[in-house]
Design a protein around this motif. Sequence first.
Motif, PDB file in Angstrom:
ATOM      1  N   SER A  75      43.954 -18.094-110.669  1.00  0.00           N
ATOM      2  CA  SER A  75      43.593 -19.458-111.067  1.00  0.00           C
ATOM      3  C   SER A  75      43.131 -20.255-109.855  1.00  0.00           C
ATOM      4  CB  SER A  75      44.794 -20.171-111.681  1.00  0.00           C
ATOM      5  OG  SER A  75      45.213 -19.476-112.810  1.00  0.00           O
ATOM      6  N   SER A  76      42.143 -21.114-110.077  1.00  0.00           N
ATOM      7  CA  SER A  76      41.653 -21.982-108.995  1.00  0.00           C
ATOM      8  C   SER A  76      42.102 -23.407-109.254  1.00  0.00           C
ATOM      9  CB  SER A  76      40.124 -22.012-108.978  1.00  0.00           C
ATOM     10  OG  SER A  76      39.601 -20.756-108.775  1.00  0.00           O
ATOM     11  N   PRO A  77      42.464 -24.136-108.183  1.00  0.00           N
ATOM     12  CA  PRO A  77      42.632 -25.580-108.370  1.00  0.00           C
ATOM     13  C   PRO A  77      41.234 -26.155-108.644  1.00  0.00           C
ATOM     14  CG  PRO A  77      43.555 -24.836-106.271  1.00  0.00           C
ATOM     15  CD  PRO A  77      42.739 -23.706-106.813  1.00  0.00           C
ATOM     16  N   ARG A  79      39.801 -28.849-107.826  1.00  0.00           N
ATOM     17  CA  ARG A  79      39.173 -29.462-106.647  1.00  0.00           C
ATOM     18  C   ARG A  79      38.289 -28.487-105.872  1.00  0.00           C
ATOM     19  NH1 ARG A  79      43.620 -31.566-102.744  1.00  0.00           N
ATOM     20  NH2 ARG A  79      44.161 -29.362-102.765  1.00  0.00           N
ATOM     21  N   SER A  80      38.731 -27.241-105.786  1.00  0.00           N
ATOM     22  CA  SER A  80      38.016 -26.304-104.914  1.00  0.00           C
ATOM     23  C   SER A  80      37.415 -25.141-105.698  1.00  0.00           C
ATOM     24  CB  SER A  80      38.980 -25.759-103.868  1.00  0.00           C
ATOM     25  OG  SER A  80      40.021 -25.073-104.517  1.00  0.00           O
ATOM     26  N   VAL A  81      37.211 -25.339-106.988  1.00  0.00           N
ATOM     27  CA  VAL A  81      36.687 -24.236-107.798  1.00  0.00           C
ATOM     28  C   VAL A  81      35.298 -23.840-107.280  1.00  0.00           C
ATOM     29  CG1 VAL A  81      35.583 -25.641-109.621  1.00  0.00           C
ATOM     30  CG2 VAL A  81      36.554 -23.427-110.195  1.00  0.00           C
ATOM     31  N   ALA A  82      35.065 -22.524-107.195  1.00  0.00           N
ATOM     32  CA  ALA A  82      33.796 -22.043-106.644  1.00  0.00           C
ATOM     33  C   ALA A  82      32.862 -21.640-107.778  1.00  0.00           C
ATOM     34  CB  ALA A  82      34.056 -20.849-105.735  1.00  0.00           C
ATOM     35  N   THR A 145      44.558 -31.747-109.002  1.00  0.00           N
ATOM     36  CA  THR A 145      43.588 -31.862-107.903  1.00  0.00           C
ATOM     37  C   THR A 145      42.243 -32.437-108.345  1.00  0.00           C
ATOM     38  OG1 THR A 145      42.659 -29.650-108.219  1.00  0.00           O
ATOM     39  CG2 THR A 145      44.613 -29.815-106.819  1.00  0.00           C
ATOM     40  N   ALA A 260      31.477 -41.471-102.357  1.00  0.00           N
ATOM     41  CA  ALA A 260      31.283 -40.019-102.482  1.00  0.00           C
ATOM     42  C   ALA A 260      31.747 -39.519-103.843  1.00  0.00           C
ATOM     43  CB  ALA A 260      32.067 -39.314-101.390  1.00  0.00           C
ATOM     44  N   PRO A 263      33.205 -33.171-105.520  1.00  0.00           N
ATOM     45  CA  PRO A 263      32.293 -32.031-105.684  1.00  0.00           C
ATOM     46  C   PRO A 263      32.286 -31.483-107.101  1.00  0.00           C
ATOM     47  CG  PRO A 263      33.865 -31.667-103.884  1.00  0.00           C
ATOM     48  CD  PRO A 263      34.214 -32.962-104.504  1.00  0.00           C
TER      49      PRO A 263
ATOM     50  N   ASN B  40      33.707 -17.501-100.141  1.00  0.00           N
ATOM     51  CA  ASN B  40      33.835 -18.897-100.578  1.00  0.00           C
ATOM     52  C   ASN B  40      34.575 -19.759 -99.553  1.00  0.00           C
ATOM     53  OD1 ASN B  40      32.424 -18.559-102.914  1.00  0.00           O
ATOM     54  ND2 ASN B  40      34.218 -18.135-104.169  1.00  0.00           N
ATOM     55  N   LEU B  44      32.833 -23.196 -97.246  1.00  0.00           N
ATOM     56  CA  LEU B  44      33.417 -24.512 -96.941  1.00  0.00           C
ATOM     57  C   LEU B  44      33.628 -24.695 -95.439  1.00  0.00           C
ATOM     58  CD1 LEU B  44      36.004 -25.154 -99.780  1.00  0.00           C
ATOM     59  CD2 LEU B  44      33.687 -25.972 -99.572  1.00  0.00           C
ATOM     60  N   GLN B 121      33.514 -42.365 -93.858  1.00  0.00           N
ATOM     61  CA  GLN B 121      32.930 -41.410 -94.810  1.00  0.00           C
ATOM     62  C   GLN B 121      33.080 -39.980 -94.288  1.00  0.00           C
ATOM     63  OE1 GLN B 121      31.543 -41.692 -97.740  1.00  0.00           O
ATOM     64  NE2 GLN B 121      31.191 -43.874 -98.036  1.00  0.00           N
ATOM     65  N   GLU B 132      40.084 -28.509 -99.623  1.00  0.00           N
ATOM     66  CA  GLU B 132      39.421 -27.458-100.410  1.00  0.00           C
ATOM     67  C   GLU B 132      39.539 -26.098 -99.717  1.00  0.00           C
ATOM     68  OE1 GLU B 132      35.427 -28.456-101.722  1.00  0.00           O
ATOM     69  OE2 GLU B 132      36.014 -30.549-101.774  1.00  0.00           O
ATOM     70  N   ASP B 135      42.874 -24.746-100.435  1.00  0.00           N
ATOM     71  CA  ASP B 135      42.930 -24.199-101.808  1.00  0.00           C
ATOM     72  C   ASP B 135      42.293 -22.814-101.853  1.00  0.00           C
ATOM     73  OD1 ASP B 135      44.056 -26.480-102.766  1.00  0.00           O
ATOM     74  OD2 ASP B 135      42.198 -27.327-103.572  1.00  0.00           O
ATOM     75  N   ARG B 136      41.161 -22.699-101.173  1.00  0.00           N
ATOM     76  CA  ARG B 136      40.441 -21.420-101.240  1.00  0.00           C
ATOM     77  C   ARG B 136      41.154 -20.317-100.458  1.00  0.00           C
ATOM     78  NH1 ARG B 136      34.040 -22.686-101.899  1.00  0.00           N
ATOM     79  NH2 ARG B 136      34.320 -23.920-103.770  1.00  0.00           N
ATOM     80  N   PHE B 139      43.592 -19.148-102.856  1.00  0.00           N
ATOM     81  CA  PHE B 139      42.903 -18.330-103.861  1.00  0.00           C
ATOM     82  C   PHE B 139      42.601 -16.941-103.295  1.00  0.00           C
ATOM     83  CE2 PHE B 139      39.136 -16.794-106.094  1.00  0.00           C
ATOM     84  CZ  PHE B 139      39.478 -17.024-107.401  1.00  0.00           C
ATOM     85  N   ASP B 142      45.678 -14.974-103.259  1.00  0.00           N
ATOM     86  CA  ASP B 142      45.988 -14.506-104.629  1.00  0.00           C
ATOM     87  C   ASP B 142      45.146 -13.271-104.965  1.00  0.00           C
ATOM     88  OD1 ASP B 142      47.813 -16.485-105.048  1.00  0.00           O
ATOM     89  OD2 ASP B 142      46.483 -17.780-106.209  1.00  0.00           O
TER      90      ASP B 142
END
Lengths: 334, 189
Positions: A75-77, A79-82, A145, A260, A263, B40, B44, B121, B132, B135-136, B139, B142
């Motif tokens: 599973s991806s959060p 916020r950062s899903v690719a 997220t 902003a 994403p 991925n 980032l 900004q 992010e 998170d990746r 992932f 995982d």
Amino acid sequence: MAWTNIGITFQGRRIGPIIVIAVLAVTLSKGMIGSAAGRDLEWILDLAAATGAGFLVRHGFRLLRKKNMIENVPSSPIRSVAMGLAEIKGKAPGRAVMPAPLSQTSCLYYRYLVEEERTRPKGGREWVTVDRGESNVPFQVEDPTGRILVNPDGADIMLGRDYQKIEREAGWLSRRKRYSEWRIDPGDFVYVIGTVSNLRDAIAADRAHLQERLQQVKRDAGAMKRFDLDGDGTIDPQEWAGAVAVVKDDLLRERLARPAAAPQDNLCLGKGDVEDTFIISDRDERSIASSFGWKALAAVLGGGAGALVMFISILGRFGVLPGHWTFPWEALVK
Amino acid sequence: MGIVLLIGFVLAAVIAAGYCIGIYNQLVQIKVNVDKSWANIEVLEKQRYDEIPKLVKVCEGYMQYERDTLQKVIEARSRFLTAKGPSDMAQASSEMGGALKSLFALAEAYPDLKANQNFNQLQGRVSALESEIADRREFYNDSVTINNARIQQVPYIFFSGLLKMAEREMYKVAAEEKASPEIKFAMPR
């Protein structure tokens, strides 16, 4: 395929060939079964049924692949899903967008089914589908997220039934009707595995902005004069490169000054062009995988057994095996 | 009877072949998932890498007495380019993260910089990218866990050798990244 009473649905086109072949076979043999000519052609029915069984095995393997996808993609959060195949777990946000057609409950997604009770020609009763439908409005799913848009078009929907009513219409000869509805309500847990794609191409949009701004500069004599550093009345390549750099800088400053966007606001989860696994459910991952696993097993074993029976029957009809090993289509039709 | 057994055997063989193909494809998918999840992270990291010159440029005007900190950010960025593989990358990434943390912490002492919209900004963008990236990484770990577990499970173990699948390395966060950044102000405010 018809929806089952536990509220699980499959896309019809997956097993469409099975239905087509079955209908074709029955149509071809209608009225012929039992006759001498019919008995001669019953091997066609066997062959059609064997082909249908083959499709069932293939369908079983497709289900098995989906089960594996569910188990093998973490599973991806949000916020950062690719981009590409992704699995998310979240809940439907609090704001419902439409009323469900049967219960009139506010929801984000619905499917409904209306069936009518009819008498079978051979006795007994059955429910026949008279109407069905589903919403095709994209909805959002959120986790701690962020949130992402989900386009349900083409999804395998696995929802628990939320509403069912059986009623008899006015008139003493009227039939009973069964109304069923499946929904995603605000706050419901939502599991989605599908393909993430861009709603718009941000790079292409930036490039278009730059082109547009440069066109404006070219049309503006004052701006061109500003970039004519040597004052010779023409913009040479070096001066133009400087102008492009200034415009890029301006655009960057403007972009930074804007609030902003997250994403994931530009992303949508849906059915992919290459990867067709797309499942939406309100059940947990383990339960969905288990459901696909059992169905796959039943389809593969059932299809395999069916194919075996039909091949034996064909050989029986051509005298390779004893004649009484043929499939009794006649008894089935009666 | 023999022919029935033959048909049964052929059908069972077809189904078994289908199952084996499924297992093989599944392992390919798992392998691809690990590679993709690694790529991925790099996407980032590259975005964060690209934001750093802009950030340094904005900071330079205000933090003239913090050359060391800015230099560390630039050096960490350069080291990141040469990083290869999870452990090397984790090290470079943690250095870059640490340098950026120090920079943002120091920026607190420069009210003019804190009031600069571009800085805010960029700080927001870099911080969001760091979340992010975190998170990746999770992932990726995982995906690696699934890979490492599957290749040792039956029946996958019989096919993982065919694909030359080996255990993959987890993305482990360096000890420095777990610690808070050390801040030394060069100029009393």
